[in-house]
Design an enzyme around this catalytic site. Sequence first.
Site: not given
Length: 209
Positions: A9, A60, A85-87, A104, A139, A167, A169
């Site tokens: 992306n 965090r 890949m983190r919140i 997403h 989330l 594709t 995205e």
Amino acid sequence: MLISGEGSNLQALIDASRARAIAAEIVVVVSNRGAARGLERARSAGIPAVHLPAQRGAERSVYDETLSIELAKHSPDLVVLAGFMRIFTPQLVAHFAGRMLNIHPSLLPKYPGLDTHQRALDEGERTHGATVHFVTADLDAGPAVIQYRIAVRPEDTPDSLAARVRTGEHIILPRAVDWFATGRLRLERGAVMLDGKPLPKPMILEGEA
Ligand code: GRF
């Protein structure tokens, strides 16, 4: 832009920006994973690429503060998440309220979280896709802007679905970024506004059947 992996992306945005197909420029790429191929893609494109690893056992909020400082150096108008890949802490989300988009791989509100393609197949979905949405404290649940929708084929596997969704995205993310960059897209009091009008449902781009 925030990534953790392949960065396809990111590449779509780099290409669109270079071709002047979008009115936006990527000012920095941050990854929590050093091995992320996206970091190399950024470097090859001459974009500052930062590996920001999480310290084991650290709060965090420590990570998010370091991230905020790193981003602030480049004064981004918009923060784009693609496979990051983190919140985040609610503080970081609040700081970038209305200025943070995520992509997403599902037709939200269906299938937030992981393994979206497998879950869509398990549920016998007839359609699947991807969503660009503003990031809020929930989330994968912020107000949706645009979705790419495809028909699920009987022979589909998680990999084949992922490839077709990917594709799409690469079309909807640059589009949403351009809308934001040109002032067409805004989040006002929690509602998505496109061209000055509320967008109660996301725009839909239909992929090939
Ligand atoms: C995309 O499928 C995105 O929707 C998901 O993670 C993937 C990232 O892919 N959140 P890439 O790193 O942009 O290739």
